[in-house]
Structure formats: C-alpha cells, structure tokens
Design a protein around this motif. Structure first.
Motif, short mmCIF file in Angstrom:
data_model
loop_
_atom_site.label_atom_id
_atom_site.label_comp_id
_atom_site.label_asym_id
_atom_site.label_seq_id
_atom_site.Cartn_x
_atom_site.Cartn_y
_atom_site.Cartn_z
N PHE A 61 -23.12 -3.06 -2.26
CA PHE A 61 -23.03 -3.54 -3.63
C PHE A 61 -24.13 -4.57 -3.92
O PHE A 61 -24.40 -5.43 -3.09
CB PHE A 61 -21.65 -4.19 -3.86
N PRO A 62 -24.82 -4.46 -5.08
CA PRO A 62 -24.51 -3.61 -6.23
C PRO A 62 -25.13 -2.22 -6.21
O PRO A 62 -25.31 -1.60 -7.26
CB PRO A 62 -25.08 -4.44 -7.39
N ASN A 63 -25.47 -1.71 -5.03
CA ASN A 63 -25.84 -0.30 -4.92
C ASN A 63 -24.57 0.48 -4.64
O ASN A 63 -24.18 0.69 -3.50
CB ASN A 63 -26.85 -0.10 -3.79
N GLY A 64 -23.90 0.90 -5.73
CA GLY A 64 -22.58 1.48 -5.57
C GLY A 64 -21.59 0.38 -5.20
O GLY A 64 -21.86 -0.81 -5.37
N ARG A 65 -20.45 0.78 -4.68
CA ARG A 65 -19.43 -0.19 -4.26
C ARG A 65 -18.56 0.41 -3.17
O ARG A 65 -17.74 1.28 -3.41
CB ARG A 65 -18.54 -0.58 -5.45
N ARG A 66 -18.80 -0.04 -1.94
CA ARG A 66 -17.99 0.43 -0.81
C ARG A 66 -16.70 -0.37 -0.76
O ARG A 66 -16.63 -1.52 -1.24
CB ARG A 66 -18.77 0.26 0.49
N VAL A 67 -15.66 0.22 -0.18
CA VAL A 67 -14.35 -0.44 -0.19
C VAL A 67 -14.37 -1.76 0.57
O VAL A 67 -13.60 -2.68 0.26
CB VAL A 67 -13.25 0.48 0.39
N SER A 70 -12.01 4.88 8.90
CA SER A 70 -13.35 5.45 9.00
C SER A 70 -13.49 6.76 8.23
O SER A 70 -14.59 7.29 8.10
CB SER A 70 -13.72 5.68 10.47
N SER A 71 -12.39 7.31 7.71
CA SER A 71 -12.44 8.56 6.96
C SER A 71 -11.58 8.43 5.71
O SER A 71 -10.81 7.47 5.55
CB SER A 71 -11.93 9.73 7.83
N PHE A 72 -11.72 9.40 4.81
CA PHE A 72 -10.98 9.39 3.55
C PHE A 72 -9.47 9.29 3.82
O PHE A 72 -9.00 9.94 4.73
CB PHE A 72 -11.28 10.67 2.77
N PRO A 73 -8.71 8.47 3.08
CA PRO A 73 -9.08 7.71 1.88
C PRO A 73 -9.66 6.32 2.16
O PRO A 73 -9.77 5.52 1.23
CB PRO A 73 -7.75 7.59 1.14
N TYR A 74 -10.03 6.02 3.39
CA TYR A 74 -10.72 4.79 3.78
C TYR A 74 -9.85 3.54 3.70
O TYR A 74 -10.02 2.62 4.48
CB TYR A 74 -12.01 4.58 2.96
N LEU A 75 -8.95 3.49 2.75
CA LEU A 75 -8.05 2.34 2.64
C LEU A 75 -6.82 2.54 3.51
O LEU A 75 -6.28 3.64 3.59
CB LEU A 75 -7.62 2.13 1.19
N GLY A 76 -6.36 1.46 4.14
CA GLY A 76 -5.15 1.53 4.94
C GLY A 76 -3.91 1.58 4.06
O GLY A 76 -3.98 1.56 2.83
N THR A 77 -2.75 1.65 4.69
CA THR A 77 -1.49 1.67 3.94
C THR A 77 -1.35 0.38 3.14
O THR A 77 -1.47 -0.72 3.71
CB THR A 77 -0.29 1.81 4.90
N PRO A 78 -1.09 0.46 1.84
CA PRO A 78 -1.00 -0.76 1.02
C PRO A 78 0.16 -1.64 1.45
O PRO A 78 1.20 -1.16 1.93
CB PRO A 78 -0.78 -0.21 -0.38
N HIS A 79 -0.01 -2.96 1.29
CA HIS A 79 1.10 -3.88 1.48
C HIS A 79 2.08 -3.68 0.34
O HIS A 79 1.70 -3.42 -0.81
CB HIS A 79 0.60 -5.32 1.45
N ASP A 80 3.36 -3.83 0.63
CA ASP A 80 4.34 -3.77 -0.47
C ASP A 80 4.37 -5.13 -1.16
O ASP A 80 4.08 -6.17 -0.57
CB ASP A 80 5.72 -3.39 0.06
N GLY A 81 4.69 -5.12 -2.44
CA GLY A 81 4.66 -6.34 -3.22
C GLY A 81 5.79 -7.31 -2.95
O GLY A 81 5.74 -8.47 -3.37
N PHE A 82 6.81 -6.87 -2.21
CA PHE A 82 7.95 -7.76 -1.94
C PHE A 82 7.70 -8.61 -0.71
O PHE A 82 7.88 -9.83 -0.73
CB PHE A 82 9.23 -6.91 -1.74
N SER A 83 7.24 -7.98 0.38
CA SER A 83 7.04 -8.70 1.64
C SER A 83 5.72 -9.44 1.68
O SER A 83 5.58 -10.41 2.42
CB SER A 83 7.12 -7.73 2.83
N THR A 84 4.74 -8.99 0.90
CA THR A 84 3.42 -9.59 0.94
C THR A 84 3.04 -10.06 -0.45
O THR A 84 2.68 -9.26 -1.31
CB THR A 84 2.37 -8.57 1.42
N PRO A 85 3.14 -11.36 -0.72
CA PRO A 85 2.82 -11.87 -2.06
C PRO A 85 1.33 -11.75 -2.33
O PRO A 85 0.51 -11.70 -1.42
CB PRO A 85 3.25 -13.32 -2.00
#
Length: 247
Positions: A180-186, A232-247
């Motif tokens: 970034f700002p050459n595109g935007r990697r996660v 290292s592969s699609f979707p590149y993002l890990g499992t999202p934190h839930d909004g209750f346990s992780t503010p």
C-alpha cells in the motif's frame, strides 16, 4: 446492492492475453473503487413476515477507495455528499486532501512534537498524488501507479510489479513497492501508513528541502494482529473474533 468499478478495462491492461510486465506503463495500472446503493423508499410493515419493503430507484449511499479517506480526510459536514458522489467528481473534495485537518491538529494535540509539520502551510501535493491521481513515474524508483490527471479516490494497483519476497507491513514507507498504496494487502498496516503520510513523512517526495519531524515516523496504529490472523492462501484472513468475547 453493491457495485465495484474498475477505471481501466482489463482488455487495455493485457497484451496478447498476458499480464503487463512494464511497470512504467500507464496500461499496467488499475484504479478500483467500490460502492453500495439502496432503494430510495423503505416501508416498515410489522404486520408482514419480513417487516420491510423497498422500492424506487437505487441511490448510492456509500463508497470506498483508499482506506480512511472518508473517515479522516473528508470533514463531517461533507461525508454524505462524498458518499453519494462518484470518484470522477472528487476534485470538489481535493481541498481537504491538500490541506488535511488532521495535519493541522497534530501540532496542537502534541505541542512541540511536530514543529516542522506546524510550519508546513503549502498544499500537500504528496497526498494529492497518493490519494487522488496515483504517484507518477520518476518520484519513487521502480514504481508508479498513476491513473491520469483526473482526481479520484481509488485504490491503484500496478499489475506489472510482482509480489514482494519479503513484504513490509508499511508498504511503500517500508521500501516495499508491492505494498500500500500500491493496492492493499490484508497485512498492510494502512492506518499507520496514512497517519505517517499525513504527519509529513511523504512530503519530501515533492519537496526535498522538507525534513519530517522525528515523530512522523513514530505515529502508529499500534495494532498487533497476533498469530494465526493471516493465512498464506485464500481467503488469507483467519477466523474472525466474535464480538462478545473480543471487544
């Protein structure tokens, strides 16, 4: 309803069906932005199963190109107007890029920490290039993502620049032309990059006589994503934190 716009047709970016290889060519650069629209009329009907009906023409209610453009650059009174406008009309908002409010606030919030930034009264041609036109050839060795003189908030990606073997989360500020700002990697720390740019770290690109304040290179989001947040592969993002346990 969501729309994604690409400024330059893919057919213009390819030669003989191959990916562009000339990083200096304007045909190697994509300009991309996204928008969300909704119908003008919404009727709430609590006697009906779904409780909501929509009708009428679709109206754009939000858009996004560069991160934080709306949140930090555009002032509160103009945010709705900006969200309803296509990037082709962004010359109307260029004054906020040339004289960003945050750049004026930093020396006030941190007295004595940003003396050089406090004395910088010229229009920020560096930010105008980064956010509204792309950076032209000759500014940064081996890099450009210029899409032309039309001022428009878009993510710009030079397809002829290969992925970095050792990526820096600071992208161009970290010497990584694939970031970034050459595109935007996660994994790009876009908040830190943009805050440092606004604080004056990128102004020497257009004025070699300017010395950024030492604090400009220390401004940081201070966010550690932690182990397992990226893959290292699609979707590149890990499992999202839930909004209750992780503010």
């Amino acid at each position: 309803m969501h729309t994604i716009a690409i400024q330059v047709p893919i057919t213009q970016l390819t030669q003989d069906g191959k990916k562009p290889t000339d990083a200096t060519s304007s045909k190697s650069v994509l300009g991309i932005w996204g928008a969300a629209s909704r119908q003008k009329v919404t009727l709430l009907d609590h006697g009906n199963g779904n409780g909501k009906h929509t009708s009428g023409p679709w109206t754009q209610v939000s858009r996004l190109g560069n991160p934080l453009f709306n949140e930090v650059i555009v002032p509160l009174g103009d945010k709705d107007n900006w969200n309803a406008t296509d990037p082709s009309g962004d010359s109307a908002f260029a004054k906020y890029v040339a004289q960003p409010e945050l750049a004026k606030l930093l020396p006030i919030l941190y007295p004595g920490v940003f003396p050089n930034l406090a004395g910088l009264t010229a229009d920020r041609a560096d930010l105008t290039a980064i956010l509204l036109t792309g950076i032209p050839n000759g500014i940064i060795k081996g890099f450009q993502n210029f899409t032309g003189p039309t001022q428009a908030d878009m993510l710009r990606l030079n397809l002829a620049i290969p992925p970095a073997s050792k990526p820096s989360s600071l992208g161009l500020l970290g010497g990584d032309v694939a970031g970034f700002p050459n595109g935007r990697r996660v994994a790009d720390d876009v908040v830190t990059i943009e805050l440092r740019a606004i604080a004056g770290a990128t102004y020497p690109l257009v004025n070699s006589g300017y010395t950024p304040d030492g604090a400009a290179s220390l401004v940081s989001e201070n966010l550690d994503p932690g182990a397992g947040r990226y893959q290292s592969s699609f979707p590149y993002l890990g499992t999202p934190h839930d909004g209750f346990s992780t503010p």
